[in-house]
Design a protein around this motif. Structure first.
Motif, PDB file in Angstrom:
ATOM      1  N   GLY A 155      85.897  15.764 -20.286  1.00 38.00           N
ATOM      2  CA  GLY A 155      85.074  16.168 -21.420  1.00 38.00           C
ATOM      3  C   GLY A 155      84.875  17.675 -21.419  1.00 38.00           C
ATOM      4  N   SER A 156      84.015  18.110 -22.316  1.00 39.15           N
ATOM      5  CA  SER A 156      83.811  19.558 -22.413  1.00 39.15           C
ATOM      6  C   SER A 156      82.452  19.932 -21.838  1.00 39.15           C
ATOM      7  N   GLY A 157      82.322  21.187 -21.522  1.00 40.85           N
ATOM      8  CA  GLY A 157      81.051  21.669 -20.975  1.00 40.85           C
ATOM      9  C   GLY A 157      81.261  23.041 -20.389  1.00 40.85           C
ATOM     10  N   THR A 158      80.166  23.651 -20.013  1.00 39.82           N
ATOM     11  CA  THR A 158      80.238  24.967 -19.380  1.00 39.82           C
ATOM     12  C   THR A 158      79.420  24.930 -18.101  1.00 39.82           C
ATOM     13  N   LEU A 159      80.023  25.446 -17.071  1.00 35.36           N
ATOM     14  CA  LEU A 159      79.308  25.586 -15.803  1.00 35.36           C
ATOM     15  C   LEU A 159      78.755  27.001 -15.742  1.00 35.36           C
ATOM     16  N   THR A 160      77.430  27.086 -15.625  1.00 30.54           N
ATOM     17  CA  THR A 160      76.794  28.398 -15.475  1.00 30.54           C
ATOM     18  C   THR A 160      76.328  28.550 -14.047  1.00 30.54           C
ATOM     19  N   ALA A 161      76.662  29.655 -13.467  1.00 30.80           N
ATOM     20  CA  ALA A 161      76.224  29.918 -12.096  1.00 30.80           C
ATOM     21  C   ALA A 161      75.416  31.208 -12.088  1.00 30.80           C
ATOM     22  N   LYS A 162      74.346  31.216 -11.291  1.00 29.31           N
ATOM     23  CA  LYS A 162      73.556  32.438 -11.109  1.00 29.31           C
ATOM     24  C   LYS A 162      73.336  32.647  -9.623  1.00 29.31           C
ATOM     25  N   LEU A 163      73.300  33.884  -9.244  1.00 33.93           N
ATOM     26  CA  LEU A 163      72.953  34.220  -7.870  1.00 33.93           C
ATOM     27  C   LEU A 163      71.639  34.986  -7.905  1.00 33.93           C
ATOM     28  N   SER A 164      70.628  34.447  -7.230  1.00 32.31           N
ATOM     29  CA  SER A 164      69.337  35.142  -7.221  1.00 32.31           C
ATOM     30  C   SER A 164      68.920  35.419  -5.784  1.00 32.31           C
ATOM     31  N   ALA A 218      73.485  38.223 -10.356  1.00 32.46           N
ATOM     32  CA  ALA A 218      74.799  38.020 -10.974  1.00 32.46           C
ATOM     33  C   ALA A 218      74.802  36.683 -11.700  1.00 32.46           C
ATOM     34  N   GLU A 219      75.635  36.626 -12.728  1.00 35.19           N
ATOM     35  CA  GLU A 219      75.788  35.362 -13.470  1.00 35.19           C
ATOM     36  C   GLU A 219      77.247  35.151 -13.794  1.00 35.19           C
ATOM     37  N   TRP A 220      77.635  33.882 -13.879  1.00 41.95           N
ATOM     38  CA  TRP A 220      78.983  33.518 -14.275  1.00 41.95           C
ATOM     39  C   TRP A 220      78.912  32.348 -15.250  1.00 41.95           C
ATOM     40  N   ALA A 221      79.912  32.259 -16.082  1.00 45.44           N
ATOM     41  CA  ALA A 221      80.017  31.109 -16.984  1.00 45.44           C
ATOM     42  C   ALA A 221      81.471  30.676 -16.997  1.00 45.44           C
ATOM     43  N   ILE A 222      81.724  29.395 -16.758  1.00 45.40           N
ATOM     44  CA  ILE A 222      83.103  28.898 -16.670  1.00 45.40           C
ATOM     45  C   ILE A 222      83.211  27.663 -17.561  1.00 45.40           C
ATOM     46  N   PRO A 223      84.036  27.716 -18.569  1.00 43.87           N
ATOM     47  CA  PRO A 223      84.197  26.520 -19.402  1.00 43.87           C
ATOM     48  C   PRO A 223      85.030  25.471 -18.681  1.00 43.87           C
ATOM     49  N   THR A 224      84.967  24.232 -19.195  1.00 42.22           N
ATOM     50  CA  THR A 224      85.657  23.117 -18.538  1.00 42.22           C
ATOM     51  C   THR A 224      87.132  23.385 -18.342  1.00 42.22           C
ATOM     52  N   GLU A 225      87.756  23.991 -19.364  1.00 38.84           N
ATOM     53  CA  GLU A 225      89.215  24.164 -19.284  1.00 38.84           C
ATOM     54  C   GLU A 225      89.630  25.042 -18.116  1.00 38.84           C
ATOM     55  N   ASN A 226      88.702  25.831 -17.608  1.00 45.56           N
ATOM     56  CA  ASN A 226      89.034  26.670 -16.458  1.00 45.56           C
ATOM     57  C   ASN A 226      88.581  26.057 -15.148  1.00 45.56           C
ATOM     58  N   LEU A 227      88.086  24.807 -15.226  1.00 44.24           N
ATOM     59  CA  LEU A 227      87.645  24.126 -14.014  1.00 44.24           C
ATOM     60  C   LEU A 227      88.641  23.040 -13.661  1.00 44.24           C
ATOM     61  N   GLY A 230      89.172  21.604  -6.849  1.00 42.16           N
ATOM     62  CA  GLY A 230      89.494  22.682  -5.919  1.00 42.16           C
ATOM     63  C   GLY A 230      88.371  23.687  -5.858  1.00 42.16           C
ATOM     64  N   TRP A 231      88.620  24.748  -5.130  1.00 42.53           N
ATOM     65  CA  TRP A 231      87.610  25.763  -4.911  1.00 42.53           C
ATOM     66  C   TRP A 231      87.408  26.622  -6.156  1.00 42.53           C
ATOM     67  N   VAL A 232      86.168  26.919  -6.445  1.00 41.50           N
ATOM     68  CA  VAL A 232      85.803  27.862  -7.491  1.00 41.50           C
ATOM     69  C   VAL A 232      85.178  29.067  -6.815  1.00 41.50           C
ATOM     70  N   ARG A 233      85.838  30.205  -6.981  1.00 41.57           N
ATOM     71  CA  ARG A 233      85.350  31.408  -6.296  1.00 41.57           C
ATOM     72  C   ARG A 233      84.665  32.308  -7.315  1.00 41.57           C
ATOM     73  N   LEU A 234      83.421  32.648  -7.025  1.00 42.44           N
ATOM     74  CA  LEU A 234      82.633  33.531  -7.894  1.00 42.44           C
ATOM     75  C   LEU A 234      82.560  34.897  -7.219  1.00 42.44           C
ATOM     76  N   GLN A 258      81.989  38.147 -12.494  1.00 42.67           N
ATOM     77  CA  GLN A 258      80.633  37.973 -13.009  1.00 42.67           C
ATOM     78  C   GLN A 258      80.527  38.516 -14.422  1.00 42.67           C
ATOM     79  N   LEU A 259      79.560  37.971 -15.145  1.00 41.79           N
ATOM     80  CA  LEU A 259      79.324  38.428 -16.511  1.00 41.79           C
ATOM     81  C   LEU A 259      78.711  39.819 -16.489  1.00 41.79           C
ATOM     82  N   LEU A 260      78.907  40.539 -17.566  1.00 37.31           N
ATOM     83  CA  LEU A 260      78.258  41.844 -17.752  1.00 37.31           C
ATOM     84  C   LEU A 260      78.627  42.831 -16.659  1.00 37.31           C
ATOM     85  N   GLY A 261      79.885  42.781 -16.248  1.00 40.05           N
ATOM     86  CA  GLY A 261      80.306  43.732 -15.228  1.00 40.05           C
ATOM     87  C   GLY A 261      80.964  44.944 -15.859  1.00 40.05           C
TER      88      GLY A 261
END
Lengths: 473, 861
Positions: free
Chosen positions: A206-215, A224-233, A236-240, A309-312
């Motif tokens: 299905g579709s969706g977005t994975l949002t990751a934040k580091l606080s 830092a923040e990241w956003a990864i849509p399903t098609e890029n997931l 396996g390992w996801v490296r941020l 990361q976003l906004l880099g």
């Protein structure tokens, strides 16, 4: 900030001058008495409203008397003042029986002048110190920047893996569901943290977005923040990756994951931990994780497999280092043509004749890549010349047959670089246009002529650097 | 800006910044408070502690003037850090009614923006928290220190747990807790929080506090580290109540019990220090989780260090013996020295109790009913990749070493089977393998926290109390409701001193207090049902080096100071008795050397004195002289007779310290029984032979040679003899004269048998060399038996010559005894008169009355 501070002049209640009730601008006249060996203060202008001793201490700048009795009282005040505050009272002026406010002004004006001069001197001193600090800061920043560049250029700019929590097969995955965010405390301090990865146990549907934040726990800052849509997931390992490793202020980093897909996202767990602080939310297990670090506050080229990361910053550099080289896929028909050497940090792709020997490193050609370069060398004292080449091709062009290279598009391969043995060179691939999609990298070697070598030829590829813009920092 | 000013008009939190010589760094500290993000007002109170640097005054004034009313500036003469903090507190209490909590920020430290809001939220949601304290993240010399985990007063008595940079509830100060200005060279905060704890408040760590501590190589605290020993001594002196062993064992019980007792049949684990109590009972699964939680971060989490496996039946059986605490104390000592301590039992036919410790349990270990393992070995066998070594426990050739406590118990009185045939080995291995297979084991090996855990003493918390006793294991007993009074005896057989002690125990019990027996010099004692009915507990002093007498190189007016009295392991003895309210020494010999230490712990000490021993050449020696030597160590001295009391006073014991406790008959007799016996005696016919009785120990002191002479000289007289007793040493029987051996009967131990013997007798003969006030004489006289006794010791206090018996001089004892016997044999009226007088003189002479003044004195009444 309160701008309403008014300096105070102290006068004995027994010595109240006739102008006491006049509202004199610029200062406040405060009376005191020392009955029962205690200090009591009152505001002359406000009908003798009692004042707090500590406020008076804070604001008093002068004292005055106009009679001998007043002078004696001032002596008493000085004694009690020292006992109470451990400091000398403000300077004392003799009004010489003056009955109007004009008698005080000639004393206060030089006093205020003196205070103004002191304040100005202090302000100037502080400004000078700020300037010195700025200079020192600028120097540190410049030196740091030069250090970063030096490391980038000398190949020391790779992020080092510091923690690896392996997945435990057989353990149930940790489920990340919609509207149920997950937190995972990272088992290191934040200083120098540059990358983190977690393992997706099953490719999402299905579709969706994975949002990751580091606080950071202690300061509650999101760094830092990241956003990864399903098609890029995928499984396996996801490296941020962070552009810049976290600074030297040590805090506790927390990973926050949020998922918008309707089906749960399955994350692989590592060991179970008895302390729930270290477990993923809602689970008794720690997520399988890998963590990388770099010099605190410094920017190292991004790993080729890292999600940025976003906004880099707009300029990007990547490194395809030993970690990627050792995972290269051997696609040759013959055996023993490919070998990674840990101590050299190089990947040998051994040519046997004019037919190309090659390997594929998956997904390291990142979108926006414009220029690739890296070291090559035939590690032998004697032997035939070898030619080296890079090529980039999208994932869908992967050949299913061993020994078969994909059809490279124009501009997606470097020139063949011919090298005699034992000579180091930098191989470049300048792309006509930056990549628009993720591509695989092919490292290729061949012999110049068809002579069969006596010994295997270690045509070595070393770490590569990629840049988004040609000549980027 | 208006909103900001308003919010600070009614601040909820005030920050006190004491300043002395940090005129520049102070700005960073102030700014960090101004940068606080909080939904309430925060007042800053700058306290210039008489700093001689003008810059300090300038900075403070400028900030106070420009940030009024949020910042208040107080200046005072120099008085030290504590004084400066107190000055700030007093100002807040007097002028800021809205402030609910106070924070102390040193002028060179800082706070992260969310710090005060987070800390205040803890106070708001946890009414039982008096103060919130941080972890310490150091900058300058960078390091980070975790002070997390549950707050513990036990730990706090041992180390400084709480940074002064804590948010403290106003009520703490309103309760009168302030900084002690005597502590000027550091550790002020430790002392402050100990005072707060003593006032009933407790702290809580906040992991996310966000406190930043500037660390330099040379600082006030670095200076005070050098003075640590002296400062700590002052602290302990001031907080004696909190740091006393009585307080510490209560804290250990509440917060960090040292025992995890697994009842394998119930699958329950009791967490406790005192095995008769329970701090908490949890499931085995919970225990396993907690075990690994503690191993994953020993500075934050705690698990009892000693694991003991048993069954509920075995536990109940041990409790019934009165040896519960003593056994666990022994087990703990053994688990420290060997791999395991274990317990089994052995049934006796006689009414005796005892124990033996075998260094190896080989062959007998498989049926042990209790098995205890110490903390380090348990950890090792859980995390060991192989288990063959530990699994061999279940085989004949067990590899782990095991010391075995073998309890010897009268099988007619106790259920021996649960103690003699247990399954502790198998049950322990079952628990161990559950631990080894636990899902938590892998996680427990990982270091997950990046901060250094500074509360390292949490893992060895059972050692805190031991420190007071030179690291000896401490008897695991809590001071409980009721006064606990210890009776110390070198051995328990059938001697007079033991009988007196038994009657003291009865009197103590009758008052509602709790008597506890401590047997010093033997692992085996005649602790009969009479004892067991009245005692609360029994302990054998397991110090192989203890000897009541002997080995001494010094004397006190001719009486040897025993070696153990001077150089023995007193700490072990004191660790055994620390929890008592009072102890009474019954001729314990060398144990008097430890009495001073008990007294210093606040335990009332008493000495029960019975007789002055004589050497072979007649020189007075013995326990009475030893008591003189250690007189300062006793609160009260209880001589058994008035004569002995006078003698003690004459030798230098102050009169108010002497409370005579005259002996009384050692066993009770009902009025009906007594009357029946006396009536029966009155019906004896005048021509029947005179019945002569000797009853007591058969040793040289008792004048047996004189008695033999009398028996030989009276062979033709119409006398019927009974000699009842036995020598102390069994092989001394052969040395007795044939005359005695011919009529010798075994010693009597049961009250009924003694009553019957006294019913039979007309006369009691006792021709001793020296005595105190023998109980036999009193028991005999009570039942109308006329005493013919030598005038030694305090015998003359009860036997009045010619009125209720014959008191004959030692020098001419044989002739006088013969004369007395012949007179009574022929003059039955005299016999009857003396008999009635003897019985009458014993009316009202009992132990309750006798011991009351002494026991009152011991309890300070």
């Amino acid at each position: 900030m309160n701008p309403d501070w008014t300096p105070i002049c102290l006068v004995s209640r027994k010595d109240m001058p006739s102008f006491a009730a006049d509202a004199v601008k610029g200062y406040k006249l405060v009376s005191f008495d020392t009955a029962k060996n205690k200090l009591n203060f009152a505001n002359c202008a406000d009908g003798q409203e009692e004042l707090d001793c500590d406020i008076v201490f804070r604001d008093a700048v002068a004292r005055c008397h106009s009679t001998a009795r007043g002078q004696a009282e001032q002596g008493r005040l000085a004694q009690l003042w020292m006992e109470r505050f451990g400091a000398e009272p403000p300077p004392l002026f003799d009004l010489n029986d003056t009955t109007n406010g004009a008698g005080l002004a000639p004393h206060l004006v030089p006093l205020f002048g003196q205070l103004w001069r002191e304040s100005q001197a202090r302000s100037t001193e502080l400004m000078r110190e700020l300037a010195l600090l700025r200079g020192s800061f600028d120097q540190s920043q410049t030196a740091f920047s030069r250090l970063e560049t030096f490391l980038h250029n000398s190949g020391g700019a790779e992020r080092a893996q510091t923690v690896s929590l392996r997945p435990f097969p057989g353990h149930l995955p940790v489920l990340l569901t919609k509207d149920c965010p997950l937190e995972q405390r990272l088992p290191i301090e934040s200083t120098g943290l540059s990358d983190l990865s977690f393992l997706i146990a099953e490719a999402p549907t299905g579709s969706g977005t994975l949002t990751a934040k580091l606080s950071l726990l202690e300061s509650a800052q999101v760094v830092a923040e990241w956003a990864i849509p399903t098609e890029n997931l995928s499984k396996g390992w996801v490296r941020l990756s962070l552009f810049r490793a976290l600074g030297p202020d040590a805090q506790t980093p927390i990973l926050h994951l949020d998922w918008t897909g309707s089906q749960p996202l399955k994350l692989a767990p590592s060991f179970r931990h008895p302390d729930i602080r270290f477990c993923a939310t809602g689970s008794n297990a720690v997520l399988a994780l890998s963590l990388w670090s770099y010099i605190c506050g410094a920017a190292a080229p991004l790993p080729a497999d890292g999600v940025v990361q976003l906004l880099g910053p707009q300029t990007l550099r990547w490194t395809i280092g030993p970690e990627a080289l050792c995972n290269a896929v051997d696609l040759n028909v013959a055996k023993d043509l490919v070998e990674f050497t840990q101590w050299r940090g190089s990947l040998a792709v051994r040519p046997v004749n004019q037919t190309v020997s090659f390997v594929r490193i998956d997904n390291v050609g990142r979108p926006r890549l414009a220029h690739l370069h890296g070291g090559v060398k035939t590690e032998a004292v004697l032997g035939p010349d070898v030619e080296y080449c890079y090529g980039l091709a999208p994932q869908h062009k992967r050949s299913k047959q061993r020994g078969t290279l994909p059809k490279f598009l124009d501009g997606m391969t470097s020139d063949w670089l011919r090298l005699p043995p034992n000579e180091w060179a930098i191989l470049h691939l300048f792309l006509a246009e930056p990549l628009k999609e993720v591509c695989d990298l092919y490292l290729m070697s061949r012999l110049v002529n068809d002579e069969v070598p006596e010994h295997p030829i270690n045509a070595c590829f070393y770490s590569l650097q990629g840049q988004a813009e040609s000549g980027a920092s | 800006m208006k909103d900001t000013l308003q919010i600070h008009d009614q601040p909820l939190v005030a920050v006190v910044v004491p300043i002395f010589r940090h005129s520049v760094l102070l700005v960073d500290a102030i700014e960090s408070v101004l940068a606080q993000v909080a939904p309430f007002g925060i007042k800053i109170v700058l306290v210039n502690d008489g700093c001689p640097q003008t810059e300090t005054d300038v900075v403070c004034r400028h900030f106070a003037r420009t940030h009024a009313p949020q910042i208040t500036y107080l200046r005072k003469p120099n008085g030290g850090l504590s004084d400066a903090r107190n000055h700030g507190v007093r100002h807040i209490l007097a002028h800021l009614a809205s402030v609910r909590a106070i924070y102390f920020l040193d002028a060179d430290n800082g706070l992260r923006p969310p710090a005060l809001a987070r800390a205040f939220a803890v106070l708001e949601t946890s009414a039982d928290v008096g103060w919130v304290y941080p972890n310490i993240d150091m900058f300058g010399l960078n390091s980070a220190h975790d002070y997390g985990g549950k707050y513990s007063r036990l730990l706090h008595s041992e180390m400084n747990l709480c940074e002064a940079g804590s948010l403290i509830r106003r009520e703490v100060f309103e309760a009168g807790v302030m900084f002690d200005t005597q502590f000027q060279s550091g550790f002020e905060d430790w002392e402050f929080f100990l005072s707060a704890a003593s006032a009933g408040f407790s702290g809580q760590n906040l992991e996310t506090f966000g406190f930043l501590y500037r660390k330099r190589p040379e600082s006030m605290l670095a200076e005070s580290e050098r003075d640590a020993a002296g400062i700590t001594f002052q602290l302990r002196k001031k907080h004696k109540a909190l740091m006393s062993p009585r307080a510490l064992i209560s804290l250990e019980q509440q917060e960090m019990p040292r025992l995890a007792i697994v009842l394998s049949d119930l699958q329950q684990v009791i967490l406790t220090t005192d095995p008769a109590q329970s701090s908490e009972t949890i499931s085995v699964e919970d225990y396993i989780h907690r075990y690994f939680l503690a191993k994953s971060n020993p500075a934050r989490e705690v698990i009892p260090p000693y694991l003991c496996v048993t069954s509920s039946a075995s536990f109940q059986a041990l409790t019934a013996t009165g040896l519960l605490h003593a056994t666990f104390w022994m087990l703990e000592s053994l688990a420290d020295k060997t791999n395991f301590g274990a317990v089994t039992a052995f049934g006796l036919d006689e009414d005796r109790m005892g124990f033996a410790v075998h260094d190896t349990a080989q062959g007998r270990h498989k049926n042990v009913s209790f098995l205890m393992i110490g903390p380090y070995l348990l950890r090792d066998v859980i995390f060991d990749s192989a288990s063959s070594w530990i699994d061999s426990l279940a085989t004949e050739t067990s590899q782990p070493s095991m010391a075995l406590i073998e309890l010897r118990l009268p099988q007619s009185s106790f259920d021996i089977a649960p103690l003699a045939k247990g399954t502790a080995i198998i049950d322990f291995l079952a628990i161990l393998h559950r631990l080894r297979a636990s899902i938590w084991i892998e996680g427990a090996k990982q270091r997950m926290d990046w901060r250094e855990g500074d509360v390292t003493r949490r893992e060895g918390s059972h050692l805190i109390l031991r420190r007071h006793f030179a690291d000896e294991p401490v008897y695991p007993r809590m001071p409980s409701g009721g006064r606990n009074i210890g009776l110390i005896l070198p051995l328990v057989e059938f001697g007079g001193v033991e009988k007196v002690a038994l009657n003291f125990a009865r009197a103590i019990r009758a008052r509602g207090d709790l008597p506890h027996l401590f047997v010093l010099n033997s692992g085996d004692a005649a602790i009969s049902s009479d004892w067991r009915q009245v005692l609360e507990s029994i302990t054998f002093f397991t110090d192989a080096s203890f000897g009541a007498w002997g080995g001494g190189t010094k004397t006190y007016f001719g009486t040897e100071i025993p070696h153990w009295a001077e150089q023995g392991n007193h700490d072990r003895a004191v660790a055994m008795m620390h929890w008592l309210d009072a102890v009474i020494d019954f001729h314990g010999g060398a144990m008097m050397g430890a009495m001073g230490k008990l007294k210093r712990l606040g335990i009332a000490t008493g000495s029960s004195l019975h007789l002055v021993d004589l050497t072979a050449v007649g020189r007075p020696v013995g326990n009475v002289f030893l008591c003189m030597a250690y007189e300062h160590a006793f609160n009260v001295v209880a001589p058994c007779s008035l004569a002995l009391a006078d003698w003690c006073h004459a030798l230098g014991i102050p009169k108010e310290k002497i409370v005579p406790t005259p002996n009384a008959p050692s066993f009770p007799i009902s009025a009906q029984r007594l009357a029946a016996g006396l009536a029966q005696k009155g019906q004896r016919l005048p021509d029947e032979p005179l019945r002569v009785l000797y009853l007591g120990r058969l040793d040289a002191q008792k004048g047996l040679n004189r008695m033999t002479e009398v028996m030989q000289a009276a062979a033709a007289d119409k006398l019927e003899w009974r000699i009842i007793g036995r020598p102390v040493l069994p092989d001394a029987l052969a040395n007795l004269s044939p005359d005695i051996q011919r009529v010798l009967e075994p010693a009597l131990t049961r009250d009924e048998d003694l009553m019957a013997a006294f019913d039979w007798a007309d006369v009691l003969v006792l021709l001793s060399e020296f005595e105190g006030l023998p109980l036999t004489i009193l028991e005999a006289m009570r039942q109308g038996v006329v005493p013919i006794v030598t005038d030694v010791g305090a015998v003359g206090e009860v036997v009045i010559n010619g009125q209720n018996g014959f008191l004959i001089p030692l020098l001419n004892a044989v002739a006088e005894c013969l004369t007395s016997l012949r007179t009574l044999a022929t003059n039955r009226d005299l016999l009857s008169r003396l008999s009635s007088a003897a019985a009458r003189d014993m009316v009202g002479r009992d132990w309750i009355h006798a011991t009351k003044p002494f026991l009152d004195a011991l309890s300070g009444r």
